[in-house]
Design a protein around this motif. Structure first.
Motif, short mmCIF file in Angstrom:
data_model
loop_
_atom_site.label_atom_id
_atom_site.label_comp_id
_atom_site.label_asym_id
_atom_site.label_seq_id
_atom_site.Cartn_x
_atom_site.Cartn_y
_atom_site.Cartn_z
N ALA A 161 0.84 -1.20 0.00
CA ALA A 161 0.00 0.00 0.00
C ALA A 161 0.87 1.25 0.00
CB ALA A 161 -0.91 0.00 1.22
N PRO A 162 0.35 2.33 -0.54
CA PRO A 162 1.10 3.60 -0.49
C PRO A 162 1.20 4.10 0.95
CG PRO A 162 -1.10 3.94 -1.38
CD PRO A 162 -0.92 2.47 -1.28
N THR A 163 2.32 4.71 1.28
CA THR A 163 2.52 5.19 2.65
C THR A 163 1.62 6.38 2.99
OG1 THR A 163 4.45 6.40 1.81
CG2 THR A 163 4.87 4.32 2.94
N THR A 164 0.92 6.90 2.00
CA THR A 164 -0.10 7.91 2.31
C THR A 164 -1.26 7.30 3.08
OG1 THR A 164 -1.05 7.50 0.12
CG2 THR A 164 0.43 9.40 0.35
N TRP A 201 -4.86 2.45 -5.36
CA TRP A 201 -3.61 2.80 -6.03
C TRP A 201 -3.46 2.03 -7.33
CZ3 TRP A 201 0.71 -0.04 -7.46
CH2 TRP A 201 1.80 0.70 -7.91
N ILE A 202 -3.81 0.74 -7.31
CA ILE A 202 -3.71 -0.07 -8.53
C ILE A 202 -4.68 0.43 -9.58
CG2 ILE A 202 -3.91 -2.40 -9.49
CD1 ILE A 202 -3.28 -3.47 -6.67
N ASP A 203 -5.91 0.76 -9.16
CA ASP A 203 -6.89 1.29 -10.11
C ASP A 203 -6.40 2.57 -10.77
OD1 ASP A 203 -8.58 -0.82 -9.53
OD2 ASP A 203 -9.80 0.32 -8.10
N ALA A 204 -5.80 3.44 -9.96
CA ALA A 204 -5.28 4.70 -10.51
C ALA A 204 -4.13 4.44 -11.47
CB ALA A 204 -4.82 5.62 -9.38
#
Length: 300
Positions: free
Chosen positions: A77-80, A202-205
């Protein structure tokens, strides 16, 4: 051409390595040594379970080698949304605690009993499988040595985050500093049990940006998606490989062809290297590197 390397220290008929070698970063470099030894480029990286952690970090450190990446049920996952994981035994699951304690204590009996209970309670897909048949290490061939990847989550003597030049504060993802910018990513998952906040978004983006990256839930499955729903997984891989092939307008001239180079390695051939560890090579229909919690080849 497919290569399915074993993670280090997984086979009970191989002597346990020193703890200073049993690090995610060392495993990444050994995988890279195998890749270099075989002359592999433009890799389709397919990763699962404990192999996913090593694989994502391999892709992060050596993005130039990656043509595309397929993750199965274990993602990032993104750290955001999720900070880089730097934890203690209090931060991991009871399953992980049991494996970590058995590894630290070098307690084969406890981990064998644990896995016997685990594979019947959770109906593992291969109830009669053994890691190394005939090695007299118990009914399933499991020894405490396979606990080293889980121990990597909580080690304080060699924190996994310090293996990178990037400071933890600058990590883009929770398990690695970055992801290859130009490699399409396919993530196949079964349940939300292993899904992090922000992961699927994130993957969708990314898919909206590159036109091919995507995530897909495998219906009527559990963690072992490639075994529970082999046809569904294989069909998706085949169609996605075809779609991503169209993205690469000019196929790389360095792609290994089955008729020209190391594709002559026979299935089950072992590549013996003190520097790179062992790797088993098998023939299939795409140039691919498979990294799992143990050796497996997904026929496609």
């Amino acid at each position: 051409f497919c290569v399915a390397p074993s993670l280090q220290n997984y086979h009970p008929d191989v002597a346990r390595l020193d703890d200073s070698e049993l690090l995610w970063s060392v495993a990444v470099e050994k995988m890279h040594a195998v890749i270099t030894e075989l002359g592999l480029t433009d890799i389709t990286l397919v990763i699962f379970d404990a192999g996913a952690l090593i694989g994502y970090q391999l892709a992060s450190v050596y993005p130039e080698l990656m043509l595309r990446v397929v993750g199965m049920d274990i993602g990032f996952a993104p750290t955001t949304h999720v900070p880089a994981f730097v934890g203690t035994l209090d931060d991991v699951t009871p399953f992980q605690v049991a494996i970590i304690n058995a590894f630290v204590d070098d307690d084969d009996a406890t981990i064998q009993a644990f896995f016997e209970s685990f594979r019947t309670t959770f109906l593992l897909p291969c109830l009669d499988c053994e890691i190394s048949p005939g090695n007299n290490t118990g009914p399933n061939g499991v020894t405490a040595t396979l606990g080293w990847p889980q121990y990597g989550f909580v080690r304080t003597d060699y924190p996994w985050t310090e293996a990178f030049d990037t400071p933890v504060a600058d990590f883009e993802f929770n398990y690695m500093p970055s992801f290859p910018a130009d490699a399409p990513f396919l993530f196949l998952w079964a349940s939300e049990h292993f899904i992090f906040p922000g992961q699927l978004e994130w993957i969708d983006a990314r898919g909206e940006a590159d036109g091919v990256s995507e995530q897909m839930q495998i219906e009527d499955s559990d963690h072992w998606v490639m075994l529970r729903q082999a046809s569904q997984v294989n069909d998706k891989l085949a169609s996605w490989f075809a779609a991503t092939d169209l993205v690469f307008a000019e196929p790389s001239t360095t792609m290994i062809e089955p008729t020209t180079t190391t594709a002559m390695i026979e299935p089950s051939t072992t590549i013996d290297s003190a520097e790179s560890g062992d790797a088993a090579a098998s023939i299939c229909t795409h140039t691919a590197l498979f990294i799992s919690m143990m050796v497996f080849v997904l026929k496609i």
